[in-house]
Design a protein around this motif. Structure first.
Motif, PDB file in Angstrom:
ATOM      1  N   PHE A  27       1.852  -5.720  13.939  1.00  0.00           N
ATOM      2  CA  PHE A  27       0.331  -4.279  12.877  1.00  0.00           C
ATOM      3  C   PHE A  27       1.180  -3.515  12.802  1.00  0.00           C
ATOM      4  O   PHE A  27       1.472  -2.203  13.510  1.00  0.00           O
ATOM      5  CB  PHE A  27      -0.568  -4.047  13.559  1.00  0.00           C
ATOM      6  CG  PHE A  27      -0.767  -3.698  15.156  1.00  0.00           C
ATOM      7  CD1 PHE A  27      -1.234  -2.376  15.647  1.00  0.00           C
ATOM      8  CD2 PHE A  27      -0.555  -3.892  16.574  1.00  0.00           C
ATOM      9  CE1 PHE A  27      -1.354  -2.049  16.526  1.00  0.00           C
ATOM     10  CE2 PHE A  27      -0.312  -3.245  17.914  1.00  0.00           C
ATOM     11  CZ  PHE A  27      -0.900  -2.137  17.435  1.00  0.00           C
ATOM     12  N   VAL A  28       0.891  -3.019  11.974  1.00  0.00           N
ATOM     13  CA  VAL A  28       1.876  -1.794  10.162  1.00  0.00           C
ATOM     14  C   VAL A  28       0.663  -0.481  11.539  1.00  0.00           C
ATOM     15  O   VAL A  28      -1.019  -0.549  11.814  1.00  0.00           O
ATOM     16  CB  VAL A  28       1.313  -2.189   8.916  1.00  0.00           C
ATOM     17  CG1 VAL A  28       1.683  -0.298   8.144  1.00  0.00           C
ATOM     18  CG2 VAL A  28       1.873  -2.823   8.940  1.00  0.00           C
ATOM     19  N   PRO A  29       1.342   0.896  11.326  1.00  0.00           N
ATOM     20  CA  PRO A  29       2.948   0.598  10.826  1.00  0.00           C
ATOM     21  C   PRO A  29       3.819   0.996  13.103  1.00  0.00           C
ATOM     22  O   PRO A  29       4.213   1.333  12.886  1.00  0.00           O
ATOM     23  CB  PRO A  29       2.799   2.333  10.553  1.00  0.00           C
ATOM     24  CG  PRO A  29       2.002   2.977  11.205  1.00  0.00           C
ATOM     25  CD  PRO A  29       0.560   1.936  11.433  1.00  0.00           C
ATOM     26  N   GLU A  32      -3.582  -9.584  12.633  1.00  0.00           N
ATOM     27  CA  GLU A  32      -3.904  -7.896  12.493  1.00  0.00           C
ATOM     28  C   GLU A  32      -3.864  -8.575  10.898  1.00  0.00           C
ATOM     29  O   GLU A  32      -4.827  -8.217  10.043  1.00  0.00           O
ATOM     30  CB  GLU A  32      -3.582  -6.893  13.389  1.00  0.00           C
ATOM     31  CG  GLU A  32      -4.402  -5.745  12.356  1.00  0.00           C
ATOM     32  CD  GLU A  32      -4.237  -4.405  12.165  1.00  0.00           C
ATOM     33  OE1 GLU A  32      -5.358  -4.072  13.195  1.00  0.00           O
ATOM     34  OE2 GLU A  32      -3.184  -3.989  12.700  1.00  0.00           O
ATOM     35  N   SER A  33      -2.802  -8.680  10.400  1.00  0.00           N
ATOM     36  CA  SER A  33      -3.125  -9.495   8.962  1.00  0.00           C
ATOM     37  C   SER A  33      -3.621 -10.018   8.476  1.00  0.00           C
ATOM     38  O   SER A  33      -4.039 -10.149   7.262  1.00  0.00           O
ATOM     39  CB  SER A  33      -1.462  -9.575   8.860  1.00  0.00           C
ATOM     40  OG  SER A  33      -1.405 -10.988   9.297  1.00  0.00           O
ATOM     41  N   TYR A  83      -6.902  -8.228   7.663  1.00  0.00           N
ATOM     42  CA  TYR A  83      -7.126  -7.996   6.282  1.00  0.00           C
ATOM     43  C   TYR A  83      -7.215  -8.214   5.421  1.00  0.00           C
ATOM     44  O   TYR A  83      -7.360  -7.815   4.051  1.00  0.00           O
ATOM     45  CB  TYR A  83      -5.896  -6.700   6.509  1.00  0.00           C
ATOM     46  CG  TYR A  83      -5.717  -5.386   7.272  1.00  0.00           C
ATOM     47  CD1 TYR A  83      -6.627  -4.535   7.081  1.00  0.00           C
ATOM     48  CD2 TYR A  83      -5.338  -5.483   8.854  1.00  0.00           C
ATOM     49  CE1 TYR A  83      -6.926  -3.260   7.840  1.00  0.00           C
ATOM     50  CE2 TYR A  83      -5.607  -4.375   9.465  1.00  0.00           C
ATOM     51  CZ  TYR A  83      -6.020  -3.214   9.526  1.00  0.00           C
ATOM     52  OH  TYR A  83      -6.826  -2.616   9.660  1.00  0.00           O
ATOM     53  N   THR A 123      -3.856   3.137  10.086  1.00  0.00           N
ATOM     54  CA  THR A 123      -3.675   1.710   9.121  1.00  0.00           C
ATOM     55  C   THR A 123      -4.982   1.172   8.609  1.00  0.00           C
ATOM     56  O   THR A 123      -4.729   0.332   7.419  1.00  0.00           O
ATOM     57  CB  THR A 123      -3.332   0.114  10.134  1.00  0.00           C
ATOM     58  OG1 THR A 123      -2.169   0.151  11.422  1.00  0.00           O
ATOM     59  CG2 THR A 123      -2.982  -1.243   9.486  1.00  0.00           C
ATOM     60  N   TYR A 130      -3.716  -0.090   3.939  1.00  0.00           N
ATOM     61  CA  TYR A 130      -4.454  -0.962   3.109  1.00  0.00           C
ATOM     62  C   TYR A 130      -5.525  -0.156   1.695  1.00  0.00           C
ATOM     63  O   TYR A 130      -5.198  -0.625   1.188  1.00  0.00           O
ATOM     64  CB  TYR A 130      -5.139  -1.455   4.144  1.00  0.00           C
ATOM     65  CG  TYR A 130      -4.163  -2.654   4.604  1.00  0.00           C
ATOM     66  CD1 TYR A 130      -4.396  -3.955   4.112  1.00  0.00           C
ATOM     67  CD2 TYR A 130      -3.712  -2.188   5.734  1.00  0.00           C
ATOM     68  CE1 TYR A 130      -3.567  -5.036   5.114  1.00  0.00           C
ATOM     69  CE2 TYR A 130      -3.352  -3.399   6.769  1.00  0.00           C
ATOM     70  CZ  TYR A 130      -3.291  -4.697   5.795  1.00  0.00           C
ATOM     71  OH  TYR A 130      -2.286  -5.534   5.822  1.00  0.00           O
TER      72      TYR A 130
END
Length: 275
Positions: A53-55, A183-184, A187, A204, A208
């Motif tokens: 998950f970013v970042p 998680e992506s 989103y 995060t 987005y």
């Protein structure tokens, strides 16, 4: 006779003492040999359980893992004089995977929670995070508080088994929660217009919102929780926990943790490296 009995009892006590001391020494030696730290040093590889998950952890254009947690794990392995092996794992099953020995430690933005601490031991915090939210511009138009989202007609997307899910349940109990393994996916559900918002670890949601300004916005000015982040290890492994705690103290004192956190969380210099 009394003197003889006394001497016999004394000898038995002395023998018992040395036998107990010997057993204690053997137990201590066995614990040392079975510690994850000792196994890693013998193996020459530190196996790290994580989830993308970013970042915190993500794949670059070549398929290599990059991110704050990746830097932390690589530096830890380097300082131990071993190689690092990442074991991507679904978040909902990451603690059971640790307990069954699929990897040595979880370094994945895991917040220290009492329920988790019953199952695993945590290192001292090496970072702090909090929950924030990004919302769909049309579906959540005019929403600017948690109470606005606390409605049965509102759908919140979250990652399954995460503290984001727990936070959403606590602060918006009336809303419908839609759970995703990745998680992506949560989103994307919001971007597709199927959820009013996503609750996730900062920063995060802000990323987005920056990447999708025509569809999303930040309804809250700041995070609505604060959570310590630690390494997770199996219970009773105090040698390993001691090493991790002191390693965190050293790299924090160096300023290295802050430098890496600033790079990944306060800049977008790395954006061109990912897909």
């Amino acid at each position: 006779m009394k003197k003889w009995i006394g001497m016999t009892v004394g000898l038995m006590l002395i023998c018992g003492f040395f036998a107990t001391a010997g057993n204690a020494g053997e137990i201590q030696q066995k614990l040392v040999e079975e510690s994850v730290l000792e196994q890693v040093m013998r193996r020459g590889i530190l196996r790290v359980g994580m989830s993308t998950f970013v970042p915190w952890a993500m794949k670059d254009k070549t398929g290599e893992l990059i991110g704050f947690e990746i830097d932390v794990a690589k530096r830890l392995a380097e300082d131990m004089g071993v190689k690092v092996e990442f074991v991507p794992t679904k978040w909902a099953g990451i603690i059971p995977a640790l307990l069954t020995g699929k990897f040595d430690v979880i370094i994945g933005g895991m917040s220290v929670q009492p329920g988790r601490n019953i199952k695993v031991n945590f290192s001292i915090p090496y970072d702090y995070t909090g929950m924030s939210m990004v919302a769909h511009k049309k579906l959540a138009a005019g929403f600017d508080s948690l109470e606005d989202f606390n409605d049965p007609k509102v759908t919140i997307a979250v990652r399954l088994g995460s503290t984001a899910a727990s936070a959403a349940k606590k602060f918006m109990p009336k809303a419908e929660l839609r759970m995703f393994d990745d998680e992506s996916q949560a989103y994307q559900e919001m971007l597709n217009g199927n959820a009013h918002a996503v609750v996730g670890s900062a920063p995060t949601p802000a990323f987005y919102a920056i990447k999708n300004p025509e569809k999303t916005f930040l309804p809250l000015a700041d995070t609505f929780t604060k959570e310590p982040i630690g390494f997770a290890v199996k219970k009773s492994d105090y040698d390993t926990l001691n090493f991790f705690n002191n390693w965190i103290r050293v790299v924090r004192a160096e300023g290295w943790l802050k430098e890496r956190k600033d790079y990944w969380f306060n800049t977008r210099d790395w954006d061109s490296r990912i897909k």
